[in-house]
Design a protein around this motif. Structure first.
Motif, PDB file in Angstrom:
ATOM      1  N   ARG A  26       0.863  -1.188   0.000  1.00 29.97           N
ATOM      2  CA  ARG A  26       0.000   0.000   0.000  1.00 29.97           C
ATOM      3  C   ARG A  26       0.895   1.232   0.000  1.00 29.97           C
ATOM      4  NH1 ARG A  26      -5.208   0.452   0.600  1.00 29.97           N
ATOM      5  NH2 ARG A  26      -5.449  -1.716   1.173  1.00 29.97           N
ATOM      6  N   TYR A  27       0.885   1.957  -1.081  1.00 23.28           N
ATOM      7  CA  TYR A  27       1.806   3.075  -1.241  1.00 23.28           C
ATOM      8  C   TYR A  27       1.036   4.346  -1.587  1.00 23.28           C
ATOM      9  CZ  TYR A  27       4.617  -1.094  -1.744  1.00 23.28           C
ATOM     10  OH  TYR A  27       5.169  -2.313  -1.533  1.00 23.28           O
ATOM     11  N   PHE A  36       1.370   4.611  -6.639  1.00 24.61           N
ATOM     12  CA  PHE A  36       1.412   3.223  -7.099  1.00 24.61           C
ATOM     13  C   PHE A  36       0.943   3.220  -8.539  1.00 24.61           C
ATOM     14  CE2 PHE A  36      -3.199   2.534  -6.937  1.00 24.61           C
ATOM     15  CZ  PHE A  36      -3.591   3.579  -6.110  1.00 24.61           C
ATOM     16  N   GLN A  72      -1.117   1.438 -11.830  1.00 31.41           N
ATOM     17  CA  GLN A  72      -2.173   0.521 -12.238  1.00 31.41           C
ATOM     18  C   GLN A  72      -2.134   0.304 -13.742  1.00 31.41           C
ATOM     19  OE1 GLN A  72      -5.846   2.329 -10.855  1.00 31.41           O
ATOM     20  NE2 GLN A  72      -5.808   1.172  -8.936  1.00 31.41           N
ATOM     21  N   ARG A  75     -17.724  -2.947  -4.196  1.00 32.50           N
ATOM     22  CA  ARG A  75     -16.624  -2.084  -4.586  1.00 32.50           C
ATOM     23  C   ARG A  75     -16.775  -0.787  -3.819  1.00 32.50           C
ATOM     24  NH1 ARG A  75     -12.471  -3.707  -6.775  1.00 32.50           N
ATOM     25  NH2 ARG A  75     -12.271  -2.035  -8.271  1.00 32.50           N
ATOM     26  N   ALA A 107      -5.831  -7.483  -2.484  1.00 34.35           N
ATOM     27  CA  ALA A 107      -6.371  -7.714  -3.821  1.00 34.35           C
ATOM     28  C   ALA A 107      -5.353  -7.250  -4.850  1.00 34.35           C
ATOM     29  CB  ALA A 107      -7.684  -6.966  -3.984  1.00 34.35           C
ATOM     30  N   GLY A 109      -6.166  -6.758  -7.888  1.00 38.17           N
ATOM     31  CA  GLY A 109      -6.859  -5.843  -8.780  1.00 38.17           C
ATOM     32  C   GLY A 109      -8.337  -6.145  -8.760  1.00 38.17           C
ATOM     33  N   GLY A 110      -9.082  -5.297  -9.406  1.00 36.45           N
ATOM     34  CA  GLY A 110     -10.514  -5.524  -9.432  1.00 36.45           C
ATOM     35  C   GLY A 110     -11.176  -4.607 -10.427  1.00 36.45           C
ATOM     36  N   ALA A 156      -8.959  -2.281 -12.862  1.00 33.31           N
ATOM     37  CA  ALA A 156      -7.645  -1.699 -12.583  1.00 33.31           C
ATOM     38  C   ALA A 156      -6.855  -2.723 -11.791  1.00 33.31           C
ATOM     39  CB  ALA A 156      -7.791  -0.407 -11.785  1.00 33.31           C
ATOM     40  N   MET A 157      -5.687  -3.076 -12.290  1.00 33.11           N
ATOM     41  CA  MET A 157      -4.842  -4.036 -11.605  1.00 33.11           C
ATOM     42  C   MET A 157      -3.689  -3.286 -10.943  1.00 33.11           C
ATOM     43  SD  MET A 157      -6.557  -6.685 -12.498  1.00 33.11           S
ATOM     44  CE  MET A 157      -5.564  -8.083 -12.133  1.00 33.11           C
ATOM     45  N   ARG A 162       1.547  -4.543  -6.465  1.00 32.72           N
ATOM     46  CA  ARG A 162       1.254  -5.788  -5.743  1.00 32.72           C
ATOM     47  C   ARG A 162       1.617  -7.007  -6.572  1.00 32.72           C
ATOM     48  NH1 ARG A 162      -4.275  -4.376  -2.591  1.00 32.72           N
ATOM     49  NH2 ARG A 162      -3.438  -2.507  -1.562  1.00 32.72           N
TER      50      ARG A 162
HETATM   51  P1  AMP Z   1      -9.046   0.150  -6.691  1.00 27.49           P
HETATM   52  O1  AMP Z   1      -8.878   1.219  -7.725  1.00 27.49           O
HETATM   53  O2  AMP Z   1      -9.139   0.653  -5.297  1.00 27.49           O
HETATM   54  O3  AMP Z   1     -10.104  -0.834  -7.052  1.00 27.49           O
HETATM   55  O4  AMP Z   1      -7.697  -0.658  -6.697  1.00 27.49           O
HETATM   56  C1  AMP Z   1      -7.354  -1.563  -7.729  1.00 27.49           C
HETATM   57  C2  AMP Z   1      -6.045  -2.205  -7.360  1.00 27.49           C
HETATM   58  O5  AMP Z   1      -5.023  -1.212  -7.281  1.00 27.49           O
HETATM   59  C3  AMP Z   1      -6.031  -2.855  -5.984  1.00 27.49           C
HETATM   60  O6  AMP Z   1      -6.541  -4.159  -6.053  1.00 27.49           O
HETATM   61  C4  AMP Z   1      -4.560  -2.833  -5.644  1.00 27.49           C
HETATM   62  O7  AMP Z   1      -3.896  -3.914  -6.262  1.00 27.49           O
HETATM   63  C5  AMP Z   1      -4.085  -1.559  -6.291  1.00 27.49           C
HETATM   64  N1  AMP Z   1      -3.987  -0.504  -5.263  1.00 27.49           N
HETATM   65  C6  AMP Z   1      -4.971   0.287  -4.783  1.00 27.49           C
HETATM   66  N2  AMP Z   1      -4.493   1.144  -3.862  1.00 27.49           N
HETATM   67  C7  AMP Z   1      -3.175   0.898  -3.757  1.00 27.49           C
HETATM   68  C8  AMP Z   1      -2.104   1.458  -2.978  1.00 27.49           C
HETATM   69  N3  AMP Z   1      -2.306   2.471  -2.116  1.00 27.49           N
HETATM   70  N4  AMP Z   1      -0.869   0.936  -3.127  1.00 27.49           N
HETATM   71  C9  AMP Z   1      -0.634  -0.074  -3.997  1.00 27.49           C
HETATM   72  N5  AMP Z   1      -1.590  -0.632  -4.747  1.00 27.49           N
HETATM   73  C10 AMP Z   1      -2.850  -0.159  -4.646  1.00 27.49           C
END
Ligand code: AMP
Length: 422
Positions: free
Chosen positions: A112-113, A116, A118, A249, A272, A274-275, A297-298, A302
């Motif tokens: 968690r950064y 990051f 995607q 979500r 996760a 991604g999702g 978005a992956m 991670r």
């Molecule tokens: P989201 O846009 O929240 O659905 O996030 C999609 C994917 O982005 C997540 O499953 C993580 O793999 C990655 N992700 C989201 N937030 C972070 C973060 N703060 N640091 C690293 N990866 C993240």
């Protein structure tokens, strides 16, 4: 925020290449949007009541006193670009993909950064369930191509604006008697965004999640039919998935299909990979004509972490050959020689600077090159180059026109050593 250093970039490059290649083969076109947008785009598009908008945005004023935000995700930007760039006038759906940095103000920890990256796709302009399955297939293929083996695909439907209010009420009715036992965040979410109660990672709150009402018991007929079609196609294509009736979500604009990839080796849901899902309400929330869309978005950071833990990263690809200009006037010939070898796809550096030959050889050793080409006074005078095979510790003097073949022989016989010391 973090830096990505050369030691891990070969692995990142593998992820990017896989994304570009898989997308091209499926007719997805690349899209690049700015990393800053008007704050409104995210407050309207991501939604008040989400963690992102409530506490994770990097928001600041520009010189004209406009409120801007570093993008926390790219779907709202893609939908904005789809309309502003006239992609809605082209054949539908528009199939788009992007890759790049996102920013969220969160407590940094492993996986968690605050910055990051995607990789994501958006298929905008069509509500066919087959499109949901198309993006699910693409995301799964990408994870496999990156080298991720163990991952579970969790799938759910969260309904739409017609049926979700009924589900929200059912969820609130279920949680109301337990309000006093929930964390502060959940007590707030109970009012603002009750679906997020199912997402809470607080140990106090998690025991209540298993018994909560299921979204699929509250779907309207249209959403139920869409969901059945998605599951039917996943089965028919042999795409393994787990129906997770509590997967929601965090973003308000999602409708119907929601999916996530969980990495069982890294705490499952906590991490996760991604999702994604359908967001048929997003365009309208942004003030554009109502337009359906689906995407994912992956999280590339991670995926890299998971590959690192599994020892499946790519070695850094350092230079294979170095050229040492060891004579007064040999710098330009050394640079020309390097250029000729680069035309043959060899990775070459020139060791500039006045150092002793011994120091230059030590440097070449540290660079990890397989061959060193030395242009000394004698070689310069006779049109020759000294070619040293670093592994065999053998050196020969070859005419300039024979250098390419000599290098090919040294590189061809074995794997090129990885850059760096040793
Ligand atoms: P989201 O846009 O929240 O659905 O996030 C999609 C994917 O982005 C997540 O499953 C993580 O793999 C990655 N992700 C989201 N937030 C972070 C973060 N703060 N640091 C690293 N990866 C993240």
């Amino acid at each position: 925020m973090r830096d990505l250093l050369p030691t891990e970039m070969a692995t990142w490059t593998r992820l990017s290449r896989a994304a570009a290649d898989l997308c091209a083969r499926r007719g997805y076109a690349p899209l690049v949007t700015p990393i800053v947008e008007h704050t409104d785009l995210f407050t309207h598009g991501v939604g008040a009541g989400t963690d992102i908008v409530e506490k994770e945005m990097y928001t600041f004023k520009d010189r004209s006193d406009r409120s801007l935000t570093l993008r926390p995700e790219a779907t709202a930007s893609a939908v904005r670009a789809y309309f502003e760039g006239g992609l809605n006038q082209r054949p539908q759906p528009a199939r788009l993909w992007y890759e790049g940095p996102m920013f969220r103000y969160d407590r940094p920890q492993k996986g968690r950064y605050r910055s990051f990256r995607q990789f994501g796709v958006e298929a905008i302009g069509d509500d066919a369930p087959g499109l949901d399955v198309e993006v699910i297939e693409l995301s799964g293929a990408w994870l496999r191509e990156c080298g991720i083996e163990e991952v579970t695909l969790e799938v759910n439907s969260i309904g739409d604006f017609k049926c979700r209010p009924g589900y929200r009420r059912a969820l609130q009715d279920y949680y109301r008697p337990h309000l006093a036992e929930l964390c502060d965040d959940d007590r707030r979410r109970f009012e603002t965004n009750p679906l997020r109660l199912l997402d809470c990672k607080n140990p106090k709150c998690m025991p209540f999640q298993a018994g909560a009402p299921r979204t699929i018991d509250h779907l309207c007929e249209e959403c139920a039919a869409h969901h059945r079609a998605v599951l039917g196609l996943l089965d028919a294509l042999g795409i393994a998935h787990h129906q997770n009736h509590h997967l929601v979500r965090g973003l308000d604009y999602y409708t119907r299909t929601a999916f996530e990839y969980w990495d069982p080796g890294h705490g499952g849901q906590q991490n996760a990979l991604g999702g994604g899902g359908r967001y048929d309400g997003l365009a309208e929330a942004l003030g554009f004509p109502s337009t359906p869309g689906v995407g994912f978005a992956m999280g590339e950071d991670r995926v890299v972490l998971s590959l690192q833990d599994a020892g499946r990263t790519e070695p850094e690809s350092g230079p294979q050959v170095s050229v040492v200009p060891a004579a007064e006037a040999s710098e330009a010939p050394a640079m020309r020689l390097a250029a000729r070898l680069r035309e043959a796809d060899v990775r070459v550096v020139v060791q500039h600077g006045r150092r002793s030959l011994k120091a230059q050889m030590r440097q070449a050793q540290k660079l990890g090159v397989s061959a060193v080409l030395i242009l000394g006074e004698e070689e310069m005078a006779s049109g020759h180059v000294a070619v040293r095979d670093m592994l065999l510790a053998e050196q020969s003097v070859v005419p300039e026109e024979g250098v390419r073949a000599a290098v090919a022989q040294i590189l061809g016989g074995r794997l090129v050593p990885v850059g760096g010391a040793g």
